[in-house]
Motif scaffolding. Structure first.
Motif, mmCIF file in Angstrom:
data_model
loop_
_atom_site.group_PDB
_atom_site.id
_atom_site.type_symbol
_atom_site.label_atom_id
_atom_site.label_comp_id
_atom_site.label_asym_id
_atom_site.label_seq_id
_atom_site.Cartn_x
_atom_site.Cartn_y
_atom_site.Cartn_z
ATOM 1 N N TRP A 148 19.430 35.572 45.596
ATOM 2 C CA TRP A 148 20.799 35.841 46.051
ATOM 3 C C TRP A 148 20.910 35.559 47.540
ATOM 4 O O TRP A 148 19.989 35.855 48.305
ATOM 5 C CB TRP A 148 21.158 37.296 45.805
ATOM 6 N N SER A 149 22.060 35.068 47.953
ATOM 7 C CA SER A 149 22.313 34.896 49.390
ATOM 8 C C SER A 149 22.590 36.263 50.010
ATOM 9 O O SER A 149 22.922 37.224 49.301
ATOM 10 C CB SER A 149 23.521 33.981 49.610
ATOM 11 N N ASP A 150 22.475 36.330 51.329
ATOM 12 C CA ASP A 150 22.809 37.575 52.026
ATOM 13 C C ASP A 150 24.266 37.945 51.779
ATOM 14 O O ASP A 150 24.601 39.127 51.649
ATOM 15 C CB ASP A 150 22.556 37.441 53.532
ATOM 16 N N GLU A 151 25.127 36.940 51.698
ATOM 17 C CA GLU A 151 26.553 37.195 51.466
ATOM 18 C C GLU A 151 26.772 37.798 50.077
ATOM 19 O O GLU A 151 27.565 38.724 49.918
ATOM 20 C CB GLU A 151 27.368 35.899 51.614
ATOM 21 N N ASP A 152 26.085 37.251 49.068
ATOM 22 C CA ASP A 152 26.219 37.793 47.707
ATOM 23 C C ASP A 152 25.693 39.219 47.632
ATOM 24 O O ASP A 152 26.279 40.080 46.974
ATOM 25 C CB ASP A 152 25.486 36.916 46.687
ATOM 26 N N THR A 153 24.578 39.482 48.316
ATOM 27 C CA THR A 153 24.013 40.828 48.328
ATOM 28 C C THR A 153 24.957 41.801 49.022
ATOM 29 O O THR A 153 25.177 42.926 48.543
ATOM 30 C CB THR A 153 22.631 40.818 49.001
ATOM 31 N N ALA A 154 25.550 41.380 50.127
ATOM 32 C CA ALA A 154 26.514 42.234 50.842
ATOM 33 C C ALA A 154 27.752 42.478 49.979
ATOM 34 O O ALA A 154 28.293 43.589 49.958
ATOM 35 C CB ALA A 154 26.905 41.589 52.174
ATOM 36 N N LEU A 155 28.204 41.458 49.263
ATOM 37 C CA LEU A 155 29.354 41.615 48.375
ATOM 38 C C LEU A 155 29.036 42.606 47.262
ATOM 39 O O LEU A 155 29.859 43.464 46.927
ATOM 40 C CB LEU A 155 29.772 40.264 47.786
ATOM 41 N N LEU A 156 27.841 42.507 46.675
ATOM 42 C CA LEU A 156 27.428 43.461 45.650
ATOM 43 C C LEU A 156 27.443 44.881 46.209
ATOM 44 O O LEU A 156 27.965 45.798 45.580
ATOM 45 C CB LEU A 156 26.035 43.119 45.114
ATOM 46 N N ALA A 157 26.888 45.061 47.399
ATOM 47 C CA ALA A 157 26.855 46.395 48.011
ATOM 48 C C ALA A 157 28.272 46.925 48.213
ATOM 49 O O ALA A 157 28.547 48.101 47.920
ATOM 50 C CB ALA A 157 26.104 46.350 49.346
ATOM 51 N N ALA A 158 29.165 46.082 48.671
ATOM 52 C CA ALA A 158 30.552 46.515 48.898
ATOM 53 C C ALA A 158 31.241 46.864 47.579
ATOM 54 O O ALA A 158 31.954 47.871 47.494
ATOM 55 C CB ALA A 158 31.326 45.416 49.626
ATOM 56 N N GLN A 159 31.027 46.067 46.555
ATOM 57 C CA GLN A 159 31.655 46.336 45.262
ATOM 58 C C GLN A 159 31.066 47.591 44.615
ATOM 59 O O GLN A 159 31.791 48.361 43.984
ATOM 60 C CB GLN A 159 31.525 45.127 44.326
ATOM 61 N N LEU A 160 29.770 47.807 44.771
ATOM 62 C CA LEU A 160 29.160 49.030 44.244
ATOM 63 C C LEU A 160 29.681 50.255 44.982
ATOM 64 O O LEU A 160 29.933 51.298 44.361
ATOM 65 C CB LEU A 160 27.636 48.955 44.326
ATOM 66 N N ALA A 161 29.862 50.146 46.294
ATOM 67 C CA ALA A 161 30.423 51.264 47.066
ATOM 68 C C ALA A 161 31.836 51.569 46.584
ATOM 69 O O ALA A 161 32.208 52.739 46.399
ATOM 70 C CB ALA A 161 30.420 50.932 48.560
ATOM 71 N N ARG A 162 32.607 50.537 46.352
ATOM 72 C CA ARG A 162 33.974 50.709 45.847
ATOM 73 C C ARG A 162 33.961 51.363 44.465
ATOM 74 O O ARG A 162 34.729 52.287 44.194
ATOM 75 C CB ARG A 162 34.658 49.349 45.796
ATOM 76 N N LEU A 163 33.075 50.890 43.594
ATOM 77 C CA LEU A 163 32.955 51.457 42.255
ATOM 78 C C LEU A 163 32.556 52.927 42.330
ATOM 79 O O LEU A 163 33.141 53.779 41.657
ATOM 80 C CB LEU A 163 31.939 50.669 41.427
ATOM 81 N N ASN A 164 31.564 53.240 43.156
ATOM 82 C CA ASN A 164 31.127 54.633 43.290
ATOM 83 C C ASN A 164 32.247 55.522 43.803
ATOM 84 O O ASN A 164 32.396 56.665 43.361
ATOM 85 C CB ASN A 164 29.905 54.731 44.206
#
Length: 174
Positions: A148-164
């Motif tokens: 994964w790119s750093d951007e994809d990993t950061a996007l995942l983290a942001a979406q998981l934070a939103r989901l949580n």
């Protein structure tokens, strides 16, 4: 039997759809896909948490790792605050904390603002074990997401934070 919690299921599904190749899918239901992917993620997460918990102590419950991490992040926290954060009852939290106390991973002190309450923090041993578990978990994620790119990993983290955040709000079922 393969006990690697990260191993593929062997089910030939299209990622994110929960459907077998060649299945007739007019319009995929995104909520069905989310349900399917979250279910798989939770099962894998539970298996990985069990393995990580054993690095803290062989007799520690898998829920101990995130609990230790939260106590490390917010020392002098009350048990009631932890129970609310993790969505468990006070009795359940009390039992989990008692076990961590028995193992020498946490210490309690009287709350100066409330004589009935206790403030909880990690011991030196608890801090070391918590840091070890978190480092092991991060290393696992780095390996799992190495493509994964750093951007994809950061996007995942942001979406998981939103989901949580959204999952933390009880649904209005009326």
């Amino acid at each position: 039997m393969d006990t690697d919690p990260t191993a593929r299921t062997g089910i030939d599904e299209h990622p994110g759809t929960g459907t077998a190749p060649g299945a007739d899918t007019e319009t995929p239901d995104p909520f069905r896909a989310v349900e399917s992917e979250l279910g798989m993620l939770m099962r894998r997460s539970h298996a990985i948490s069990r393995q990580l918990a054993r690095t803290v102590h062989p007799d520690v419950d898998p829920s101990a790792s995130p609990l230790l991490a939260r106590i490390a992040k917010t020392p002098d926290v009350r048990a009631s605050e932890l129970a609310a954060l993790f969505g468990v009852g006070r009795g359940t939290m009390s039992r989990q904390l008692a076990r961590l106390d028995e193992l020498g991973l946490i210490e309690r002190r009287a709350d100066p603002d409330d004589s009935r309450g206790q403030l909880i923090r990690l011991t030196e041993l608890g801090t070391r074990r918590s840091e070890d578990v978190r480092a092991t978990g991060r290393a696992f994620l780095r390996t799992a997401l190495r493509s994964w790119s750093d951007e994809d990993t950061a996007l995942l983290a942001a979406q998981l934070a939103r989901l949580n955040l959204d999952l933390g709000v009880p649904p209005d079922l009326d």
